[in-house]
Design a protein around this motif. Structure first.
Motif, PDB file in Angstrom:
ATOM      1  N   PHE A   1      36.581 -11.955   7.390  1.00  0.00           N
ATOM      2  CA  PHE A   1      36.484 -13.280   8.009  1.00  0.00           C
ATOM      3  C   PHE A   1      35.218 -14.027   7.612  1.00  0.00           C
ATOM      4  N   ASP A   2      34.146 -13.304   7.355  1.00  0.00           N
ATOM      5  CA  ASP A   2      32.872 -13.954   7.055  1.00  0.00           C
ATOM      6  C   ASP A   2      32.794 -14.500   5.628  1.00  0.00           C
ATOM      7  N   LYS A   3      33.812 -14.253   4.839  1.00  0.00           N
ATOM      8  CA  LYS A   3      33.812 -14.718   3.451  1.00  0.00           C
ATOM      9  C   LYS A   3      34.512 -16.064   3.279  1.00  0.00           C
TER      10      LYS A   3
ATOM     11  N   ALA B   1      28.450 -14.036  13.914  1.00  0.00           N
ATOM     12  CA  ALA B   1      28.280 -12.623  13.556  1.00  0.00           C
ATOM     13  C   ALA B   1      26.911 -12.375  12.945  1.00  0.00           C
ATOM     14  N   TYR B   2      26.518 -13.216  12.009  1.00  0.00           N
ATOM     15  CA  TYR B   2      25.221 -13.016  11.347  1.00  0.00           C
ATOM     16  C   TYR B   2      24.070 -13.182  12.332  1.00  0.00           C
ATOM     17  N   SER B   3      24.234 -14.071  13.292  1.00  0.00           N
ATOM     18  CA  SER B   3      23.203 -14.259  14.327  1.00  0.00           C
ATOM     19  C   SER B   3      23.043 -12.992  15.169  1.00  0.00           C
ATOM     20  N   ILE B   4      24.156 -12.351  15.495  1.00  0.00           N
ATOM     21  CA  ILE B   4      24.108 -11.096  16.251  1.00  0.00           C
ATOM     22  C   ILE B   4      23.384 -10.023  15.439  1.00  0.00           C
ATOM     23  N   VAL B   5      23.673  -9.959  14.141  1.00  0.00           N
ATOM     24  CA  VAL B   5      23.005  -8.982  13.272  1.00  0.00           C
ATOM     25  C   VAL B   5      21.502  -9.232  13.257  1.00  0.00           C
ATOM     26  N   VAL B   6      21.096 -10.490  13.058  1.00  0.00           N
ATOM     27  CA  VAL B   6      19.665 -10.824  13.010  1.00  0.00           C
ATOM     28  C   VAL B   6      18.992 -10.485  14.336  1.00  0.00           C
ATOM     29  N   ASP B   7      19.629 -10.839  15.449  1.00  0.00           N
ATOM     30  CA  ASP B   7      19.057 -10.525  16.759  1.00  0.00           C
ATOM     31  C   ASP B   7      18.863  -9.026  16.939  1.00  0.00           C
ATOM     32  N   LEU B   8      19.845  -8.240  16.562  1.00  0.00           N
ATOM     33  CA  LEU B   8      19.764  -6.792  16.706  1.00  0.00           C
ATOM     34  C   LEU B   8      18.645  -6.223  15.825  1.00  0.00           C
ATOM     35  N   LEU B   9      18.594  -6.658  14.582  1.00  0.00           N
ATOM     36  CA  LEU B   9      17.547  -6.164  13.680  1.00  0.00           C
ATOM     37  C   LEU B   9      16.157  -6.585  14.145  1.00  0.00           C
ATOM     38  N   THR B  10      16.028  -7.816  14.585  1.00  0.00           N
ATOM     39  CA  THR B  10      14.737  -8.304  15.060  1.00  0.00           C
ATOM     40  C   THR B  10      14.282  -7.525  16.286  1.00  0.00           C
ATOM     41  N   ARG B  11      15.199  -7.291  17.208  1.00  0.00           N
ATOM     42  CA  ARG B  11      14.885  -6.524  18.412  1.00  0.00           C
ATOM     43  C   ARG B  11      14.423  -5.116  18.053  1.00  0.00           C
ATOM     44  N   ASN B  12      15.127  -4.479  17.136  1.00  0.00           N
ATOM     45  CA  ASN B  12      14.753  -3.115  16.738  1.00  0.00           C
ATOM     46  C   ASN B  12      13.417  -3.075  16.024  1.00  0.00           C
ATOM     47  N   LEU B  13      13.131  -4.064  15.218  1.00  0.00           N
ATOM     48  CA  LEU B  13      11.846  -4.118  14.525  1.00  0.00           C
ATOM     49  C   LEU B  13      10.709  -4.370  15.508  1.00  0.00           C
ATOM     50  N   ASP B  14      10.966  -5.227  16.518  1.00  0.00           N
ATOM     51  CA  ASP B  14       9.941  -5.496  17.526  1.00  0.00           C
ATOM     52  C   ASP B  14       9.650  -4.274  18.395  1.00  0.00           C
ATOM     53  N   ASP B  15      10.634  -3.386  18.548  1.00  0.00           N
ATOM     54  CA  ASP B  15      10.462  -2.195  19.381  1.00  0.00           C
ATOM     55  C   ASP B  15       9.597  -1.137  18.707  1.00  0.00           C
TER      56      ASP B  15
END
Length: 129
Positions: free
Chosen positions: A101-103, A114-128
């Motif tokens: 679907f993202d293509k 979807a990409y926003s969710i990915v960025v949020d998750l990665l950012t949260r994990n990096l901040d932790d």
């Protein structure tokens, strides 16, 4: 990869646009599998031991995708084993779309979501860390 392609169904019946004919799907499957066991977790992650997966697992499915049901079953299994170990499995079923679907530009809004969710998750994990 365990089920014959003719037995796989999407969670929601949708347009068949972009789906390969059953003959080709079966031919590609046979070429991909050869004599391998389709339950090998490297071929079908549904059969993988999820107890050692990463801290967070993010899975997207698409409601018109014939792989969605098995992928969601995998997410359920991973979530059950992960919960005891303090891991999260985040599952999002994207509505009104199929595999990849993202293509597609027609799904630009879903892609952005979807990409926003990915960025949020990665950012949260990096901040932790």
């Amino acid at each position: 990869m365990v089920k014959d392609p003719g037995q796989r169904r999407a969670p929601v019946e949708g347009p068949r646009t972009g789906r390969a004919p059953l003959f080709w799907t079966r031919l590609f499957r046979k070429g991909y599998l050869a004599d391998k066991d389709p339950r090998d977790p490297r071929i079908s992650p549904l059969y993988a031991d999820t107890s050692k997966h990463s801290v967070d697992t993010l899975i997207f499915t698409a409601e018109y995708d014939v792989s969605a049901s098995e992928t969601e079953e995998y997410a359920k299994n991973a979530g059950e084993t992960g919960q005891a170990a303090g891991r999260r499995v985040i599952l999002r079923r994207m509505r009104g779309c199929g595999h990849g679907f993202d293509k597609s530009e027609k799904n630009a809004g879903l892609r952005a979501e979807a990409y926003s969710i990915v960025v949020d998750l990665l950012t949260r994990n990096l901040d932790d860390k």
